[in-house]
Motif scaffolding. Structure first.
Motif, PDB file in Angstrom:
ATOM      1  N   GLN A  35       1.017  -1.282  -0.135  1.00 27.38           N
ATOM      2  CA  GLN A  35       0.359   0.036  -0.428  1.00 27.38           C
ATOM      3  C   GLN A  35       0.594   1.351  -0.308  1.00 27.38           C
ATOM      4  N   ARG A  36       1.815   0.934  -0.931  1.00 26.29           N
ATOM      5  CA  ARG A  36       2.533   2.100  -1.246  1.00 26.29           C
ATOM      6  C   ARG A  36       2.506   2.916  -2.451  1.00 26.29           C
ATOM      7  N   CYS A  37       3.042   4.449  -2.731  1.00 28.40           N
ATOM      8  CA  CYS A  37       2.863   5.262  -3.957  1.00 28.40           C
ATOM      9  C   CYS A  37       4.821   4.331  -4.616  1.00 28.40           C
ATOM     10  N   GLY A  38       4.995   4.376  -5.557  1.00 26.17           N
ATOM     11  CA  GLY A  38       5.995   3.606  -6.463  1.00 26.17           C
ATOM     12  C   GLY A  38       6.887   4.287  -6.476  1.00 26.17           C
ATOM     13  N   LYS A  39       7.255   5.715  -6.016  1.00 30.16           N
ATOM     14  CA  LYS A  39       8.384   6.344  -5.463  1.00 30.16           C
ATOM     15  C   LYS A  39       8.949   5.925  -4.074  1.00 30.16           C
ATOM     16  N   SER A  40       7.577   5.934  -3.000  1.00 31.21           N
ATOM     17  CA  SER A  40       8.220   5.652  -1.924  1.00 31.21           C
ATOM     18  C   SER A  40       8.922   3.793  -1.517  1.00 31.21           C
ATOM     19  N   CYS A  41       8.429   2.823  -2.642  1.00 35.12           N
ATOM     20  CA  CYS A  41       9.055   2.038  -2.535  1.00 35.12           C
ATOM     21  C   CYS A  41      10.472   1.696  -3.579  1.00 35.12           C
ATOM     22  N   ARG A  42      10.705   3.128  -4.850  1.00 37.28           N
ATOM     23  CA  ARG A  42      11.902   3.154  -5.480  1.00 37.28           C
ATOM     24  C   ARG A  42      13.001   3.992  -4.531  1.00 37.28           C
ATOM     25  N   LEU A  43      12.347   3.997  -3.685  1.00 33.70           N
ATOM     26  CA  LEU A  43      13.256   4.992  -2.754  1.00 33.70           C
ATOM     27  C   LEU A  43      13.756   3.825  -1.273  1.00 33.70           C
ATOM     28  N   ARG A  44      12.879   3.813  -0.696  1.00 33.78           N
ATOM     29  CA  ARG A  44      13.270   2.786   0.114  1.00 33.78           C
ATOM     30  C   ARG A  44      14.125   1.317  -0.509  1.00 33.78           C
ATOM     31  N   TRP A  45      13.876   1.143  -1.645  1.00 33.24           N
ATOM     32  CA  TRP A  45      15.040   0.073  -2.234  1.00 33.24           C
ATOM     33  C   TRP A  45      16.464   1.235  -2.655  1.00 33.24           C
ATOM     34  N   ILE A  46      16.444   1.720  -3.330  1.00 33.01           N
ATOM     35  CA  ILE A  46      17.756   2.770  -3.611  1.00 33.01           C
ATOM     36  C   ILE A  46      18.249   2.915  -1.977  1.00 33.01           C
ATOM     37  N   ASN A  47      17.807   3.503  -1.164  1.00 28.97           N
ATOM     38  CA  ASN A  47      17.956   3.845   0.075  1.00 28.97           C
ATOM     39  C   ASN A  47      18.135   3.001   1.306  1.00 28.97           C
ATOM     40  N   TYR A  48      17.520   1.781   1.297  1.00 29.10           N
ATOM     41  CA  TYR A  48      18.010   0.807   2.909  1.00 29.10           C
ATOM     42  C   TYR A  48      18.131  -0.417   1.874  1.00 29.10           C
ATOM     43  N   LEU A  49      17.238  -1.181   0.996  1.00 30.63           N
ATOM     44  CA  LEU A  49      17.074  -2.243   0.765  1.00 30.63           C
ATOM     45  C   LEU A  49      17.908  -2.946  -0.092  1.00 30.63           C
ATOM     46  N   ARG A  50      18.341  -2.107  -1.199  1.00 31.69           N
ATOM     47  CA  ARG A  50      19.419  -2.176  -2.517  1.00 31.69           C
ATOM     48  C   ARG A  50      20.761  -3.006  -1.554  1.00 31.69           C
ATOM     49  N   PRO A  51      20.463  -4.362  -2.086  1.00 25.99           N
ATOM     50  CA  PRO A  51      21.987  -5.440  -1.415  1.00 25.99           C
ATOM     51  C   PRO A  51      23.374  -5.030  -1.832  1.00 25.99           C
ATOM     52  N   ASP A  52      24.063  -3.728  -2.434  1.00 31.18           N
ATOM     53  CA  ASP A  52      25.084  -3.738  -2.862  1.00 31.18           C
ATOM     54  C   ASP A  52      25.141  -2.088  -1.268  1.00 31.18           C
ATOM     55  N   LEU A  53      24.278  -2.553  -0.962  1.00 28.14           N
ATOM     56  CA  LEU A  53      24.706  -0.945   0.142  1.00 28.14           C
ATOM     57  C   LEU A  53      25.609  -1.746   0.882  1.00 28.14           C
ATOM     58  N   LYS A  54      26.390  -0.388   1.300  1.00 27.91           N
ATOM     59  CA  LYS A  54      27.834  -0.466   2.354  1.00 27.91           C
ATOM     60  C   LYS A  54      26.792   0.189   3.683  1.00 27.91           C
ATOM     61  N   ARG A  55      26.677  -0.049   4.266  1.00 22.17           N
ATOM     62  CA  ARG A  55      26.005   0.134   6.022  1.00 22.17           C
ATOM     63  C   ARG A  55      27.542   0.815   6.933  1.00 22.17           C
ATOM     64  N   GLY A  56      26.773   1.309   7.694  1.00 21.72           N
ATOM     65  CA  GLY A  56      28.065   1.634   8.006  1.00 21.72           C
ATOM     66  C   GLY A  56      28.756   3.301   8.780  1.00 21.72           C
ATOM     67  N   SER A  57      29.274   4.042   8.759  1.00 26.84           N
ATOM     68  CA  SER A  57      29.556   4.876   9.127  1.00 26.84           C
ATOM     69  C   SER A  57      30.897   5.160   7.583  1.00 26.84           C
ATOM     70  N   PHE A  58      30.680   6.937   7.173  1.00 28.57           N
ATOM     71  CA  PHE A  58      31.889   7.141   7.054  1.00 28.57           C
ATOM     72  C   PHE A  58      33.317   6.643   7.241  1.00 28.57           C
ATOM     73  N   THR A  59      34.083   6.508   6.250  1.00 26.28           N
ATOM     74  CA  THR A  59      36.025   6.047   6.471  1.00 26.28           C
ATOM     75  C   THR A  59      36.018   7.481   6.083  1.00 26.28           C
ATOM     76  N   ALA A  60      37.315   8.071   6.417  1.00 24.86           N
ATOM     77  CA  ALA A  60      38.368   9.077   6.839  1.00 24.86           C
ATOM     78  C   ALA A  60      37.603   9.218   4.992  1.00 24.86           C
ATOM     79  N   GLN A  61      38.431   8.061   4.347  1.00 19.71           N
ATOM     80  CA  GLN A  61      38.635   8.306   2.331  1.00 19.71           C
ATOM     81  C   GLN A  61      37.191   8.931   2.175  1.00 19.71           C
TER      82      GLN A  61
END
Length: 326
Positions: free
Chosen positions: A46-72
């Motif tokens: 029960q979501r709009c496509g935009k919300s699904c896209r955002l959720r996938w890209i920003n959070y659910l995508r398997p290739d995401l690197k989690r955790g804090s940013f490195t100095a580099q």
DNA sequence: AACGGAAGCAACCGCGCGGCG
DNA sequence: GCGCCGCGCGGTTGCTTCCGT
């Protein structure tokens, strides 16, 4: 008011539940997202496509690197932002596994404040007035300040190579003025003008001298050594952590380097995680050299100066071997 | 322990762009 | 050329967590 794309539907908003996440993951991993506007219906959400896209890209995508940013990563962001401004989608292309939203949040919540605290305008990357800096000092980010203590830049020549060619906001203006040296500004450590003189200097640690002589003696243009490196500080008993760049702030006027084959520039950087990522960045930059731009070796410095880093400098910057830490 | 402000972050909103009919 | 639609992007909001008092 809902999104335009889902105005006809009853859509849920706000945080995603684990069940919703599961549905979305299951659907996309099975079918791909296809048309985002049809994903909610097909996935039973029960979501709009935009919300699904955002959720996938920003959070659910398997290739995401989690955790804090490195100095580099932090330095990469600053470097690329200096050229591109707030074009997060472009910036994030140089940070594998990160999202534009993540980088944007990190910029707004942390880097921006650090720059201001250091007297730099986060928009232009130029020096701020003293008053401005003073006013913002109290709100400096409390996150890790490793980058303030130890320059670990990739210097991301890759991103600038590409983006200068296609997206640079303003033409390079070489050396209108040479600014005074900022106080140990980690975002703008000095570059390699004195590199060649360093080679002839004396070092408390003889390994340093040996390493420098070995790795940076291939050739030079003017006073700037142009070399490929097949050595690593560790081969000379040097710890990556034991050296930092701490020289003076003396930018060098850009000298167009000789045309070199990308393969000749690839560093052997398997020895540390830090250097591995340098290698990755360098590889990425070499791909862009196929575009044939003349300024592939150029990168930006604050205040409109520019400088052409070579792989040796890149390695030097990252491993920080040029001067011993006090 | 309770409270309030600051910081962090996920999500939303609105706009622009490109494809298509 | 025009309008519609979907998508992607950057800016913003608002909720949650953290931290100092």
């Amino acid at each position: 008011m809902g999104h335009q794309c889902c105005s006809k539907q009853k859509v849920k908003r706000g945080l995603w539940s684990p069940e919703e996440d599961e549905k979305l993951i299951k659907y996309i991993t099975t079918h791909g997202h296809g048309s985002w506007s049809s994903v909610p219906k097909l996935a039973g959400l029960q979501r709009c496509g935009k919300s699904c896209r955002l959720r996938w890209i920003n959070y659910l995508r398997p290739d995401l690197k989690r955790g804090s940013f490195t100095a580099q990563e932090e330095r990469t962001i600053v470097d690329v932002h200096r050229v591109l401004g707030n074009r997060w989608a472009q910036i994030v292309k140089h940070l594998p596994g990160r999202t534009d939203n993540e980088v944007k949040n990190f910029w707004n919540s942390c880097i921006k404040k650090k720059l201001i605290a250091q007297g730099l305008d986060p928009n232009t990357h130029n020096l701020l007035s003293t008053n401005y800096k003073h006013n913002y000092n109290s709100s400096a980010c409390k996150l890790s300040d490793h980058s303030l203590q130890q320059p670990t830049s990739t210097f991301t020549a890759n991103s600038q190579i590409y983006d200068i060619s296609t997206e640079m906001k303003a033409p390079l203006t070489p050396f209108p003025t040479i600014p005074p040296a900022p106080d140990a500004n980690p975002y703008y450590p000095p570059l390699v003008h004195e590199f060649s003189s360093i080679l002839t200097g004396e070092y408390p640690n003889p390994n340093t001298q040996a390493f420098l002589e070995c790795t940076a003696s291939q050739s030079s243009i003017g006073s700037v050594p142009i070399s490929s490196s097949t050595s690593h500080p560790s081969e000379f008993g040097m710890s990556d952590e034991s050296f930092i760049w701490a020289g003076g702030y003396e930018p060098i006027q850009s000298i167009l380097p000789e045309k070199k084959q990308p393969e000749q520039q690839v560093l052997e950087t398997e020895n540390t995680n830090e250097l591995i990522s340098v290698g990755q960045n360098m590889d990425a930059s070499f791909e862009t050299t196929n575009l044939g731009f003349d300024f592939v070796e150029s990168t930006l410095l604050p205040c409109g100066m520019y400088y052409n880093p070579n792989p040796m400098d890149q390695l030097a910057w990252d491993s920080g071997f040029l001067q011993e830490k006090k």
